[in-house]
Design a protein around this motif. Structure first.
Motif, mmCIF file in Angstrom:
data_model
loop_
_atom_site.group_PDB
_atom_site.id
_atom_site.type_symbol
_atom_site.label_atom_id
_atom_site.label_comp_id
_atom_site.label_asym_id
_atom_site.label_seq_id
_atom_site.Cartn_x
_atom_site.Cartn_y
_atom_site.Cartn_z
ATOM 1 N N ARG A 435 8.918 -9.188 4.121
ATOM 2 C CA ARG A 435 9.631 -8.947 5.175
ATOM 3 C C ARG A 435 10.391 -7.602 5.046
ATOM 4 N NH1 ARG A 435 6.646 -12.338 6.487
ATOM 5 N NH2 ARG A 435 7.207 -14.138 7.856
ATOM 6 N N GLY A 436 10.410 -6.824 3.825
ATOM 7 C CA GLY A 436 10.668 -5.374 3.560
ATOM 8 C C GLY A 436 11.505 -5.314 2.211
ATOM 9 N N TYR A 437 11.588 -4.304 2.033
ATOM 10 C CA TYR A 437 12.704 -4.006 0.848
ATOM 11 C C TYR A 437 14.088 -4.231 1.013
ATOM 12 C CZ TYR A 437 8.121 -2.098 -1.143
ATOM 13 O OH TYR A 437 6.793 -1.955 -1.572
ATOM 14 N N HIS A 438 14.890 -4.838 -0.012
ATOM 15 C CA HIS A 438 16.181 -5.131 0.156
ATOM 16 C C HIS A 438 16.993 -3.925 0.137
ATOM 17 C CE1 HIS A 438 19.459 -8.092 0.479
ATOM 18 N NE2 HIS A 438 19.990 -7.468 -0.905
ATOM 19 N N HIS A 439 17.689 -3.655 1.425
ATOM 20 C CA HIS A 439 18.568 -2.531 1.274
ATOM 21 C C HIS A 439 17.826 -1.059 1.449
ATOM 22 C CE1 HIS A 439 22.080 -5.088 -0.279
ATOM 23 N NE2 HIS A 439 21.996 -5.312 0.849
ATOM 24 N N GLU A 442 13.616 2.703 4.657
ATOM 25 C CA GLU A 442 13.102 3.783 4.688
ATOM 26 C C GLU A 442 11.816 3.490 3.616
ATOM 27 O OE1 GLU A 442 14.735 7.512 3.418
ATOM 28 O OE2 GLU A 442 16.212 7.577 5.258
ATOM 29 N N GLU A 443 12.047 2.934 2.646
ATOM 30 C CA GLU A 443 10.845 2.533 1.822
ATOM 31 C C GLU A 443 9.997 1.385 2.410
ATOM 32 O OE1 GLU A 443 13.812 3.287 0.820
ATOM 33 O OE2 GLU A 443 13.763 4.108 -1.194
ATOM 34 N N THR A 444 10.635 0.616 2.937
ATOM 35 C CA THR A 444 9.970 -0.440 3.875
ATOM 36 C C THR A 444 9.058 0.190 4.930
ATOM 37 O OG1 THR A 444 11.787 -2.118 3.556
ATOM 38 C CG2 THR A 444 10.127 -2.589 5.411
ATOM 39 N N GLU A 445 9.426 1.363 5.796
ATOM 40 C CA GLU A 445 8.580 1.793 6.819
ATOM 41 C C GLU A 445 7.336 2.568 6.210
ATOM 42 O OE1 GLU A 445 11.165 4.387 9.105
ATOM 43 O OE2 GLU A 445 12.387 2.506 9.833
ATOM 44 N N GLU A 446 7.702 3.021 4.787
ATOM 45 C CA GLU A 446 6.524 3.595 4.149
ATOM 46 C C GLU A 446 5.254 2.651 3.978
ATOM 47 O OE1 GLU A 446 7.811 5.440 0.716
ATOM 48 O OE2 GLU A 446 9.140 6.871 1.631
ATOM 49 N N ASP A 449 3.711 -0.756 8.427
ATOM 50 C CA ASP A 449 3.492 0.105 9.865
ATOM 51 C C ASP A 449 4.082 -0.841 11.045
ATOM 52 O OD1 ASP A 449 1.187 -1.330 10.742
ATOM 53 O OD2 ASP A 449 -0.230 0.152 9.827
ATOM 54 N N ASP A 450 3.976 -0.115 12.114
ATOM 55 C CA ASP A 450 4.416 -0.740 13.611
ATOM 56 C C ASP A 450 3.378 -1.995 13.857
ATOM 57 O OD1 ASP A 450 6.468 0.863 13.705
ATOM 58 O OD2 ASP A 450 5.501 2.239 14.954
ATOM 59 N N ASP A 451 2.015 -1.852 13.406
ATOM 60 C CA ASP A 451 1.346 -3.098 13.769
ATOM 61 C C ASP A 451 1.392 -4.193 12.561
ATOM 62 O OD1 ASP A 451 0.418 -1.770 15.977
ATOM 63 O OD2 ASP A 451 -1.067 -0.355 14.948
ATOM 64 N N GLY A 452 2.228 -4.119 11.716
ATOM 65 C CA GLY A 452 2.276 -5.165 10.673
ATOM 66 C C GLY A 452 1.097 -5.241 9.696
ATOM 67 N N TRP A 453 0.715 -3.829 9.319
ATOM 68 C CA TRP A 453 -0.326 -3.974 8.291
ATOM 69 C C TRP A 453 0.527 -3.377 7.044
ATOM 70 C CZ3 TRP A 453 -5.051 -5.547 8.378
ATOM 71 C CH2 TRP A 453 -5.911 -5.799 9.559
ATOM 72 N N PHE A 454 0.219 -4.155 5.989
ATOM 73 C CA PHE A 454 1.003 -3.696 4.737
ATOM 74 C C PHE A 454 -0.012 -2.613 3.915
ATOM 75 C CE2 PHE A 454 1.320 -4.458 0.164
ATOM 76 C CZ PHE A 454 2.420 -3.891 0.024
ATOM 77 N N GLY A 457 -1.416 0.403 -1.295
ATOM 78 C CA GLY A 457 -1.393 1.704 -2.274
ATOM 79 C C GLY A 457 -2.683 1.464 -3.350
ATOM 80 N N ASP A 458 -3.493 0.270 -3.170
ATOM 81 C CA ASP A 458 -4.815 0.279 -3.778
ATOM 82 C C ASP A 458 -5.864 0.715 -3.143
ATOM 83 O OD1 ASP A 458 -3.997 -1.190 -6.414
ATOM 84 O OD2 ASP A 458 -3.369 -2.690 -5.082
ATOM 85 N N ILE A 459 -7.068 1.218 -3.707
ATOM 86 C CA ILE A 459 -8.262 1.610 -3.316
ATOM 87 C C ILE A 459 -9.308 0.732 -3.343
ATOM 88 C CG2 ILE A 459 -9.924 3.507 -3.290
ATOM 89 C CD1 ILE A 459 -7.513 4.538 -2.271
ATOM 90 N N GLY A 460 -9.864 0.319 -2.325
ATOM 91 C CA GLY A 460 -11.107 -0.715 -2.525
ATOM 92 C C GLY A 460 -12.279 -0.818 -1.614
ATOM 93 N N GLU A 461 -12.980 -1.516 -1.610
ATOM 94 C CA GLU A 461 -14.067 -1.677 -0.513
ATOM 95 C C GLU A 461 -14.522 -3.259 -0.484
ATOM 96 O OE1 GLU A 461 -16.847 1.066 -2.516
ATOM 97 O OE2 GLU A 461 -17.608 -0.394 -4.190
ATOM 98 N N LEU A 462 -15.096 -3.501 0.631
ATOM 99 C CA LEU A 462 -15.444 -4.805 1.058
ATOM 100 C C LEU A 462 -17.004 -4.891 1.054
ATOM 101 C CD1 LEU A 462 -13.227 -5.549 4.296
ATOM 102 C CD2 LEU A 462 -13.186 -6.564 1.886
ATOM 103 N N GLU A 463 -17.594 -6.018 0.286
ATOM 104 C CA GLU A 463 -18.941 -6.193 0.156
ATOM 105 C C GLU A 463 -18.866 -7.679 0.763
ATOM 106 O OE1 GLU A 463 -19.549 -5.871 -3.813
ATOM 107 O OE2 GLU A 463 -19.132 -3.613 -3.790
ATOM 108 N N ASP A 464 -19.533 -7.946 1.765
ATOM 109 C CA ASP A 464 -19.932 -9.444 2.302
ATOM 110 C C ASP A 464 -18.556 -10.191 2.366
ATOM 111 O OD1 ASP A 464 -22.641 -8.472 2.555
ATOM 112 O OD2 ASP A 464 -23.148 -9.195 0.547
ATOM 113 N N GLY A 465 -17.471 -9.374 2.717
ATOM 114 C CA GLY A 465 -16.378 -10.152 2.667
ATOM 115 C C GLY A 465 -15.633 -10.138 1.300
ATOM 116 N N PHE A 466 -16.272 -10.027 0.180
ATOM 117 C CA PHE A 466 -15.525 -9.775 -1.214
ATOM 118 C C PHE A 466 -15.021 -8.591 -1.319
ATOM 119 C CE2 PHE A 466 -18.796 -13.119 -1.558
ATOM 120 C CZ PHE A 466 -17.975 -14.143 -2.568
ATOM 121 N N LEU A 467 -13.649 -8.482 -1.827
ATOM 122 C CA LEU A 467 -13.079 -7.245 -2.325
ATOM 123 C C LEU A 467 -13.128 -6.502 -3.588
ATOM 124 C CD1 LEU A 467 -10.908 -5.082 -1.059
ATOM 125 C CD2 LEU A 467 -9.194 -6.779 -2.052
#
Length: 607
Positions: A435-439, A442-446, A449-454, A457-467
């Motif tokens: 639900r965010g960072y305590h106090h 600004e760091e929480t907003e980073e 986002d407004d649509d609830g996506w967290f 900070g990791d880079i990846g790709e999906l392969e048949d559902g596997f990450l």
């Protein structure tokens, strides 16, 4: 936007009470240290607790916290290693309507006091005299702190310091006067009430408190219950830091499924204890599995001759079986016969090292190399690699017994949403997201986002559902030629090439270099074969023969990676990285920026 799962439970307290009612006489927790129980005969010094005995203690401790003035929503800190008392204290906080603030016992005094103050914790559970002293030294900086409860007896008569037994007594007396006190507290807890504050061990600046509510952990407990990795009749060996979200999420799974956990956070006792405990499941971090793999392979290689040939033959057969199982098939005919022989000659010995009953293990917190993972799968002790962050209550993806793919972190848990951003960053949305960072709005907003996506900070790709995780976004570096380098892949590969290596850090400016540390146990064995057994660890790190051995491994590594990733130089540090020195986290991840700054002169010498 918040995605929730209707589990039928509003809080961890409700989940716990439901499990106790379901299986009161079943074994819940065991451990090597004496556990004080509150059973009718007043038994003390037992090494296991049933679910009902656990509830007796938890309710008394929860009432004791109320007696100390803990109100609904108040934070209570726990500064301790992993032990049964940690779990009892945490459950007591949950049942009193409070929220647990977790503090690693290795956290230095300044950061520990900051965490306690920033969280506003009103009571602290401290493991022993050393933890107690850490906070007493800074008591003037902790205006909210009313009392400190120690797990182990300490010689301290200060006001506000009491033992766990004292708190049990106070709580028991309070329950005589108000027998429904704890039930009423549990009934008042809602799914969006704060349950846990876990402070991330940042590489720079102060740690950030991750706010996880009861709904996060309930979502996790239900998602894990349907995976088939851990089942009701399992015995888990629990050594992971309970101050880490990985440890906490395993407790939530236990509250749902009702299996037993043997709890012992002493990492140096794992290998010694496994054959005696005989667990059926265990979770860990890659470094533990790497050390076992390197030791087993090294012993076979040292014996040479037929032993080494049989080992490689068995591993080759095992890899064929793993490839079939990845496709959902099982070996048959001649391959099944060869695998049975390989198991008897080679793999059964490894299985005995783990107690002989291990059905599977979970790996998380850092990348696990494919070679190590394939070896354990081949040996009949499959490792199910998963992925998650503190901000996602640990669990987000995991491979499954019936559906796994080596080199990936598996499939999404529950109804978790996932998408890959244009720059490759992994975005997650679901009931496990904080639900965010305590106090820290600004760091929480980073990251939220407004649509609830967290934004992980990791880079990846999906392969048949596997990450598949490529690397940390902030760790990806670009060479002077414009090519990207993913350090974690190179680091993991190098550890399998040179088993005497403990930690590796790839550093890039206009070309790639490495900082390397040596594994003390593996180097001792290697040194005997090289006639260098009289040398200390620091002397070995600087010895020409050791450097030549490592250089041969670097040459082999360079033959397996892209030209622009080639390692042009390296430094072998005189000692290993450690948690105590702040170089690695308690979950054994290298604090990259901290280490680069600390050894900047060594890195400068390579350029």
């Amino acid at each position: 936007m918040t995605v929730t799962v209707d589990t039928g439970h509003r809080s961890i307290g409700q989940l716990f009470v439901a499990q106790v009612a379901k299986n009161p006489t079943g074994r819940a927790f065991s451990g090597p240290a004496p556990i004080t129980t509150t059973t009718a005969d007043g038994a003390i010094g037992t090494t296991s607790l049933t679910w009902q005995e656990t509830a007796d203690q938890v309710f008394a401790l929860a009432a004791g916290l109320v007696e100390l003035g803990v109100n609904p929503g108040d934070r209570v800190g726990i500064a301790s290693g992993t032990r049964v008392e940690w779990i009892l204290a945490d459950l007591a906080v949950m049942c009193a309507g409070g929220a647990t603030t977790t503090i690693y016992p290795t956290t230095e005094a300044g950061d520990a006091a900051f965490i306690l103050a920033d969280s506003g914790s009103v009571v602290l559970f401290a493991e022993d005299a050393a933890q107690l002293a850490k906070f007493q030294e800074r008591i003037d900086d902790l205006p909210d702190l009313r009392a400190i409860v120690t797990f182990e007896p300490v010689e301290d008569e200060s006001d506000g310091v009491l033992s766990l037994a004292d708190l049990l007594d106070r709580g028991s007396e309070r329950l005589i006067a108000e027998p429904t006190l704890v039930e009423e507290r549990i009934a008042g807890i809602g799914p969006e009430d704060l349950a846990t504050l876990i402070y991330t061990s940042g590489t720079t600046g102060r740690p950030k408190g991750v706010r996880l509510v009861h709904a996060n952990w309930i979502w996790e407990s239900e998602a894990q219950a349907s995976l088939g990795i851990i089942e009701q009749h399992d015995l888990q060996y629990l050594w992971l830091p309970m101050a880490h979200s990985f440890g906490k999420v395993l407790l939530c799974a236990q509250l749902t499924l009702g299996f037993e956990s043997y709890v012992d956070g002493r990492v140096d006792k794992i290998v010694e204890s496994l054959p005696h405990v005989k667990p059926t499941v265990m979770a860990g971090v890659p470094r533990i599995y790497e050390k076992v793999y390197n030791r087993v392979r090294g012993m076979a290689q040292d014996k040479g001759g037929a032993t080494w040939k049989i080992f490689n033959w068995a591993l080759g057969v095992g890899k064929q079986v793993v490839a079939l199982r990845e496709q959902g098939k099982q070996p048959s005919g001649f391959l099944a016969l060869k695998y049975a022989i390989a198991t008897k000659l080679v793999f059964s010995k490894l299985q005995e090292r783990f107690g002989g009953r291990m059905r599977g293990m979970i790996s998380g917190a850092a990348p696990l190399s494919r070679e190590v993972n394939e070896f354990f799968h081949a040996a009949g002790i499959p490792i199910y690699e998963g992925y998650g962050l503190t901000e996602t209550a640990a669990g987000a993806f995991v491979n499954l017994p019936e559906r796994f793919r080596l080199g990936t972190v598996g499939l999404p848990l529950g109804d978790l949403d996932v998408k890959i951003a244009e720059d490759g960053e992994i975005l997650l949305r679901g009931g496990n997201v904080m639900r965010g960072y305590h106090h820290l709005p600004e760091e929480t907003e980073e990251v939220l986002d407004d649509d609830g996506w967290f934004h992980t900070g990791d880079i990846g790709e999906l392969e048949d559902g596997f990450l598949r995780i490529t690397d940390r976004k902030k760790d990806l570096v670009k060479t002077s030629g414009g090519k990207y380098v993913a350090p974690s892949y190179i680091e993991g590969l190098f550890k399998t090439i040179v088993p005497q290596v403990s930690q590796v850090l790839v550093h890039t400016r206009n070309y790639c270099t490495m900082l390397i540390t040596l594994d003390e146990d593996e180097m001792r064995t290697w040194a005997q074969g090289a006639g260098l057994e009289s040398l200390s660890g620091a002397e070995l790190a600087g010895h020409p023969q050791v450097r030549a051995h490592v250089q041969a491994g670097v040459d082999q590594l360079n033959g397996q990676i892209n030209r622009w990733e080639s390692i042009k130089g390296f430094v072998i540090l005189p000692q290993d990285l450690s948690v105590d020195n702040g170089e690695i986290t308690p979950s054994l991840k290298v604090r990259r920026k901290f280490v680069e700054e600390k050894y900047s002169s060594d890195l400068d010498s390579l350029y």
